[in-house]
Scaffold this motif. Structure first.
Motif, PDB file in Angstrom:
ATOM      1  N   THR A   1     -52.677 -58.338 130.324  1.00  0.00           N
ATOM      2  CA  THR A   1     -51.388 -59.019 130.161  1.00  0.00           C
ATOM      3  C   THR A   1     -51.267 -60.253 131.048  1.00  0.00           C
ATOM      4  OG1 THR A   1     -50.240 -57.699 131.853  1.00  0.00           O
ATOM      5  CG2 THR A   1     -50.257 -56.836 129.584  1.00  0.00           C
ATOM      6  N   ILE A   2     -52.097 -60.368 132.087  1.00  0.00           N
ATOM      7  CA  ILE A   2     -51.990 -61.529 132.985  1.00  0.00           C
ATOM      8  C   ILE A   2     -52.390 -62.813 132.261  1.00  0.00           C
ATOM      9  CG2 ILE A   2     -52.809 -62.559 135.136  1.00  0.00           C
ATOM     10  CD1 ILE A   2     -53.088 -59.728 136.258  1.00  0.00           C
TER      11      ILE A   2
ATOM     12  N   LEU B   1     -49.855 -66.147 130.909  1.00  0.00           N
ATOM     13  CA  LEU B   1     -50.147 -67.556 131.165  1.00  0.00           C
ATOM     14  C   LEU B   1     -50.379 -68.314 129.855  1.00  0.00           C
ATOM     15  CD1 LEU B   1     -52.510 -67.165 134.251  1.00  0.00           C
ATOM     16  CD2 LEU B   1     -50.128 -67.945 134.247  1.00  0.00           C
ATOM     17  N   ALA B   2     -51.084 -67.673 128.916  1.00  0.00           N
ATOM     18  CA  ALA B   2     -51.306 -68.307 127.616  1.00  0.00           C
ATOM     19  C   ALA B   2     -49.993 -68.513 126.877  1.00  0.00           C
ATOM     20  CB  ALA B   2     -52.256 -67.458 126.773  1.00  0.00           C
ATOM     21  N   GLY B   3     -49.058 -67.581 127.039  1.00  0.00           N
ATOM     22  CA  GLY B   3     -47.764 -67.737 126.390  1.00  0.00           C
ATOM     23  C   GLY B   3     -47.028 -68.971 126.869  1.00  0.00           C
TER      24      GLY B   3
ATOM     25  N   GLY C   1     -49.553 -59.978 116.835  1.00  0.00           N
ATOM     26  CA  GLY C   1     -50.707 -59.444 117.552  1.00  0.00           C
ATOM     27  C   GLY C   1     -50.414 -58.075 118.145  1.00  0.00           C
ATOM     28  N   CYS C   2     -49.205 -57.897 118.686  1.00  0.00           N
ATOM     29  CA  CYS C   2     -48.824 -56.593 119.234  1.00  0.00           C
ATOM     30  C   CYS C   2     -48.808 -55.523 118.146  1.00  0.00           C
ATOM     31  CB  CYS C   2     -47.445 -56.688 119.892  1.00  0.00           C
ATOM     32  SG  CYS C   2     -47.440 -57.466 121.514  1.00  0.00           S
TER      33      CYS C   2
ATOM     34  N   LEU D   1     -53.946 -55.105 122.881  1.00  0.00           N
ATOM     35  CA  LEU D   1     -52.491 -55.085 123.017  1.00  0.00           C
ATOM     36  C   LEU D   1     -52.053 -55.867 124.247  1.00  0.00           C
ATOM     37  CD1 LEU D   1     -49.733 -54.063 122.120  1.00  0.00           C
ATOM     38  CD2 LEU D   1     -50.190 -51.933 123.370  1.00  0.00           C
ATOM     39  N   GLY D   2     -52.786 -55.714 125.343  1.00  0.00           N
ATOM     40  CA  GLY D   2     -52.453 -56.457 126.553  1.00  0.00           C
ATOM     41  C   GLY D   2     -52.564 -57.952 126.357  1.00  0.00           C
ATOM     42  N   LEU D   3     -53.576 -58.390 125.610  1.00  0.00           N
ATOM     43  CA  LEU D   3     -53.783 -59.824 125.381  1.00  0.00           C
ATOM     44  C   LEU D   3     -52.673 -60.436 124.529  1.00  0.00           C
ATOM     45  CD1 LEU D   3     -57.647 -59.858 124.768  1.00  0.00           C
ATOM     46  CD2 LEU D   3     -56.416 -60.697 126.789  1.00  0.00           C
TER      47      LEU D   3
END
Length: 421
Positions: free
Chosen positions: A87-88, A92-94, A113-114, A137-139
């Motif tokens: 998720t980190i 940042l990508a978001g 994606g989720c 899921l984290g990505l």
């Protein structure tokens, strides 16, 4: 006889000049209490309520891995930690994608994606499959948070930021009330069904966002000019808020990701965590007027955050000494009051620290605190549970909150204007 119009009334003279009425204190929320939020923000809040209706699958990821694949608590915690680590870069990508391709497009991309990854977790029949789906899921999991928060921060005037972010938290909690009941219902049948329900809510939210929010056209040239000048990781004030925020999110994630396992250690069903989630969500919704009280608004941001963490400590102490569901529900209501005070203040503070046009990137950097916590919380929580038990787990978290309360009074920056407070 024709009716004649009455003579015009004389315009009253303005009152004599006098001292203006006292204005709001520096940390108050000026403006009329009934001032409506912009339509875009209201539509976003509604869509996120729908999304949140199915969003209580993640607290059960560790429990699903532990129960379905017959692995140790440590292994189950590592799978959840892999999700948290992913998720980190997602957060940042978001922030970057929100500026590059637009806020609405990034939100829809993240939600879809989720949904795909949630279905992958539900369909997983091996540990490797489930772990891969958890990483996927984290990505995708945090892509939609920075653009959502940026829409709120940039769509409302400064005087409304604390209220808007508090309502955003309440909207998520409103959906969470239904989600907690859904988790308690479906969880007694099959925990995997929670991931199916979450996927459905993500897709529904994506459709609402795509149809309801206006199309946002990014401005690449403006982004490129700001990209070289704005360096959030060099802002010492932001880094201070990030450090204390990471410690807070570590505690918060224990009350989410580790709670189902902690209940089983007390001899209670893991699915009862859904009822506790409902209690916290209901408190967040019903206690919204708290953020509008005069004495609450008079608090400086450091003082408000210190008070909030003392409430968290009180609730977690209740978790430590409680042995049945009713007192734990009361404790959940207490710590959720602290959570309510934190959410509006801290996101308004971060938005206020950001230079013009950089709120998405600032919020994305601050949001990595959730990824760090999601990575460390399952490992720390499962180790404390395995080695010391539930009382030690919740007592340690309460002690950390007391320490954070003291730190906020010393290191948290004061906002320059009332809105950011």
């Amino acid at each position: 006889m024709p009716r004649s119009d009455p003579p015009p009334r004389p315009t009253p003279e303005p009152p004599p000049a006098s001292a203006p009425p006292p204005g709001p204190c520096p940390d108050a929320l000026p403006g009329p209490p009934t001032e409506a939020l912009p339509r875009t923000v209201r539509l976003l809040l509604l869509a996120r309520v729908v999304n949140q209706l199915g969003a209580f699958s993640m607290p059960f990821l560790t429990a699903v891995v532990f129960a379905d694949h017959e692995v140790s608590l440590t292994t189950a915690g590592l799978v959840s930690a892999a999700f948290g680590l992913a998720t980190i870069p997602s957060r940042l990508a978001g922030g970057v994608l929100a500026d590059r391709i637009g806020r609405r497009t990034t939100i829809v991309l993240g939600l879809c994606g989720c949904a795909v990854a949630q279905l992958g977790v539900a369909a997983g029949r091996s540990l490797a499959w489930t772990a891969a789906a958890a990483v996927l899921l984290g990505l995708a999991f945090e892509l939609y948070e920075p653009p959502s928060q940026a829409i709120i921060g940039e769509s409302v005037p400064e005087r409304q930021r604390v209220r808007a972010f508090s309502l955003f938290s309440a909207a998520l909690a409103a959906g969470g009330m239904g989600a907690g009941l859904l988790a308690a219902l479906l969880g007694h049948w099959d925990l995997r069904l929670l991931f199916v329900a979450d996927a459905a809510s993500c897709l529904t939210c994506a459709v609402l966002i795509r149809l309801a929010l206006p199309h946002d056209r990014p401005a690449p040239r403006a982004y490129d000019r700001g990209a070289t000048a704005v360096r959030p990781l060099r802002d010492r004030a932001l880094l201070t808020v990030l450090a204390t925020g990471t410690a807070y999110t570590l505690v918060n994630q224990q009350t989410v990701m580790t709670l189902p396992l902690a209940l089983t250690r007390k001899g209670l069903p893991a699915a009862d965590a859904g009822l506790l989630f409902t209690a916290t969500a209901a408190t967040t919704v019903l206690a919204q007027p708290l953020v509008r009280l005069a004495w609450t608004n008079r608090l400086t941001t450091p003082a408000a955050l210190a008070l909030a963490h003392l409430l968290l400590a009180a609730g977690l102490t209740g978790y430590a000494v409680s042995g049945s569901l009713p007192p734990m529900a009361a404790s959940a209501a207490v710590w959720s009051l602290g959570d309510l005070l934190i959410m509006g203040r801290v996101y308004a503070l971060v938005t206020g620290l950001a230079p013009p046009g950089a709120s998405g990137r600032y919020l994305a950097v601050f949001g990595t605190s959730w990824g760090v916590a999601a990575t460390l919380a399952p490992v720390l929580g499962t180790q404390l549970l395995a080695r010391a038990g539930t009382t030690a787990l919740w007592s340690a978290m309460a002690g950390m909150c007391v320490l954070l309360a003291a730190l906020h009074l010393r290191v948290t920056p004061r906002p320059a204007g009332p809105a950011s407070a």
